[in-house]
Design a protein around this motif. Sequence first.
Motif, PDB file in Angstrom:
ATOM      1  N   ARG A  12       0.895  -1.258   0.134  1.00  0.00           N
ATOM      2  CA  ARG A  12       0.095  -0.071   0.127  1.00  0.00           C
ATOM      3  C   ARG A  12       0.917   1.264   0.066  1.00  0.00           C
ATOM      4  NH1 ARG A  12      -4.887   1.573  -0.009  1.00  0.00           N
ATOM      5  NH2 ARG A  12      -5.796   3.337   0.986  1.00  0.00           N
ATOM      6  N   GLY A  14       1.747   5.444  -0.330  1.00  0.00           N
ATOM      7  CA  GLY A  14       0.963   6.989  -0.670  1.00  0.00           C
ATOM      8  C   GLY A  14       2.106   7.612  -1.091  1.00  0.00           C
ATOM      9  N   GLU A  46      -1.776  -1.105  -3.997  1.00  0.00           N
ATOM     10  CA  GLU A  46      -2.803  -0.103  -3.950  1.00  0.00           C
ATOM     11  C   GLU A  46      -1.806   1.358  -3.623  1.00  0.00           C
ATOM     12  OE1 GLU A  46      -6.011  -0.869  -1.345  1.00  0.00           O
ATOM     13  OE2 GLU A  46      -5.836  -2.957  -1.456  1.00  0.00           O
ATOM     14  N   ASP A  48      -2.468   5.821  -3.137  1.00  0.00           N
ATOM     15  CA  ASP A  48      -3.101   6.899  -3.051  1.00  0.00           C
ATOM     16  C   ASP A  48      -2.291   8.026  -3.373  1.00  0.00           C
ATOM     17  OD1 ASP A  48      -5.612   6.118  -2.124  1.00  0.00           O
ATOM     18  OD2 ASP A  48      -5.031   5.911  -0.141  1.00  0.00           O
ATOM     19  N   LEU A  50      -1.589  11.881  -2.379  1.00  0.00           N
ATOM     20  CA  LEU A  50      -1.926  12.418  -1.169  1.00  0.00           C
ATOM     21  C   LEU A  50      -1.319  14.097  -1.307  1.00  0.00           C
ATOM     22  CD1 LEU A  50      -0.282   9.876   1.466  1.00  0.00           C
ATOM     23  CD2 LEU A  50      -2.813   9.875   0.571  1.00  0.00           C
ATOM     24  N   VAL A  69      -6.235  12.519  -1.807  1.00  0.00           N
ATOM     25  CA  VAL A  69      -6.763  12.646  -0.652  1.00  0.00           C
ATOM     26  C   VAL A  69      -5.999  13.218   0.526  1.00  0.00           C
ATOM     27  CG1 VAL A  69      -8.235  10.437  -0.801  1.00  0.00           C
ATOM     28  CG2 VAL A  69      -6.049  10.199  -0.117  1.00  0.00           C
ATOM     29  N   PRO A  71      -3.967  12.819   4.222  1.00  0.00           N
ATOM     30  CA  PRO A  71      -3.850  11.741   5.365  1.00  0.00           C
ATOM     31  C   PRO A  71      -4.885  11.628   6.247  1.00  0.00           C
ATOM     32  CG  PRO A  71      -1.765  13.028   4.667  1.00  0.00           C
ATOM     33  CD  PRO A  71      -2.996  13.894   4.197  1.00  0.00           C
ATOM     34  N   ASP A  72      -4.999  10.304   6.335  1.00  0.00           N
ATOM     35  CA  ASP A  72      -6.002   9.853   7.406  1.00  0.00           C
ATOM     36  C   ASP A  72      -5.557   8.789   8.293  1.00  0.00           C
ATOM     37  OD1 ASP A  72      -8.485   8.772   8.599  1.00  0.00           O
ATOM     38  OD2 ASP A  72      -9.839   9.718   7.282  1.00  0.00           O
ATOM     39  N   LYS A  73      -5.811   9.071   9.626  1.00  0.00           N
ATOM     40  CA  LYS A  73      -5.227   7.813  10.603  1.00  0.00           C
ATOM     41  C   LYS A  73      -6.047   6.666  10.326  1.00  0.00           C
ATOM     42  CE  LYS A  73      -8.511   8.991  14.624  1.00  0.00           C
ATOM     43  NZ  LYS A  73      -9.368   9.566  13.513  1.00  0.00           N
ATOM     44  N   ASP A  74      -6.929   6.669   9.573  1.00  0.00           N
ATOM     45  CA  ASP A  74      -7.752   5.068   9.254  1.00  0.00           C
ATOM     46  C   ASP A  74      -7.278   4.818   7.955  1.00  0.00           C
ATOM     47  OD1 ASP A  74      -9.199   5.489  11.810  1.00  0.00           O
ATOM     48  OD2 ASP A  74     -10.649   6.760  10.664  1.00  0.00           O
ATOM     49  N   ARG A  75      -6.340   5.601   7.457  1.00  0.00           N
ATOM     50  CA  ARG A  75      -5.859   4.798   6.191  1.00  0.00           C
ATOM     51  C   ARG A  75      -4.317   4.466   6.455  1.00  0.00           C
ATOM     52  NH1 ARG A  75      -9.386   5.915   1.651  1.00  0.00           N
ATOM     53  NH2 ARG A  75      -7.654   6.023   0.364  1.00  0.00           N
ATOM     54  N   TYR A  77      -0.540   3.045   5.462  1.00  0.00           N
ATOM     55  CA  TYR A  77       0.451   2.816   4.222  1.00  0.00           C
ATOM     56  C   TYR A  77       1.699   1.988   4.736  1.00  0.00           C
ATOM     57  CZ  TYR A  77      -2.620   6.453   2.212  1.00  0.00           C
ATOM     58  OH  TYR A  77      -3.726   7.262   1.761  1.00  0.00           O
TER      59      TYR A  77
END
Length: 330
Positions: A12, A14, A46, A48, A50, A69, A71-75, A77
């Motif tokens: 994954r 970013g 995968e 993203d 950012l 997108v 950065p999100d603590k729930d996503r 990398y």
Amino acid sequence: MGRPLDLAGLSRFGFLTLNSYSMIAVSNAIEVLRMANRVTRENAYEWDILTQSGEPAVASNGLMLYPTVAPDKDRAYDIIFVCGGINVRAASSSSLRNFLRVQARQDVVLGALCTGTFTLAEAGLLRGYRCAIHWENLSAIREEFPEIDITDDMFVIDRDRLTCTGGSVPLDMMLRIVAARFRREHVQAVAAQFILERNRTGSEAQPVFPLADAPAPLMRAMRLIERNLDQPLRISGIAAEAGLSVRQLERLFRRHADCTPAVYLVGVRLERARRLLQQTSMSITNISLACGFVSPAHFSTAYRGRFGCAPRDERRLRPSTARVNTCLSL
């Protein structure tokens, strides 16, 4: 020393794009992941794109990549690449540096494309690491961060830091990642889709002044010059290191560079000095010493003869944002 990075475990990605980032570097990196998924018929990777705000950043060519997108603590990398380009110092910020430090503490692997290496260095995240950056920024970043081992390699994978020069080189670095996970024929199939004649290794040096079809002894001589500009260099010593006589060395320089070794040496010194004037706040005296001139007066005379202005005038006329801000491979 930490353990070697398990490249096969990276899935994954970013890509943190900064303002004026190099689109060719980012798109080359992403395309390898896309093609690997296609060739292997797996959803192995995968990614993203950012930005800190979530809004698309404008690349150096004036275009934007969608979707982006924040950065999100729930996503989570496995790796985040800082993607730089021109005006990288202006694109950096304290909040960006703090974000990267948090990611490092959470054991996220960090990487950089093009001048993104500068941002990692500024955040203190490259101490004790080897790293790479585009050749046009080598001199400036080496002077500003002497504690970091900044090489002239194409790309460097050193434990949990992956740094890459930019341009087309991210293709080669990402193929190294794919090779850690898939069979050789899959890697070759990905390379074939991009019509790559060969996969460059990270340890290949990026010459400061590339010359097409230059023979190996000439390249050795050029790299010796480029890596020792702050040292007194004699043409006879350069020839000996390259395994040539002085006459042979002069013949090669005239044929491939259209100048003598002595003229080339002075030219490289002056080009490096110009980049330091444009990209750093080093004093003119220190720049003259770093570039191997015997005195500031000698440096000033040579500089005026080549560029038509004094070093002081070069700095006075430059834009205020012109530090560590250039990358030719955009």
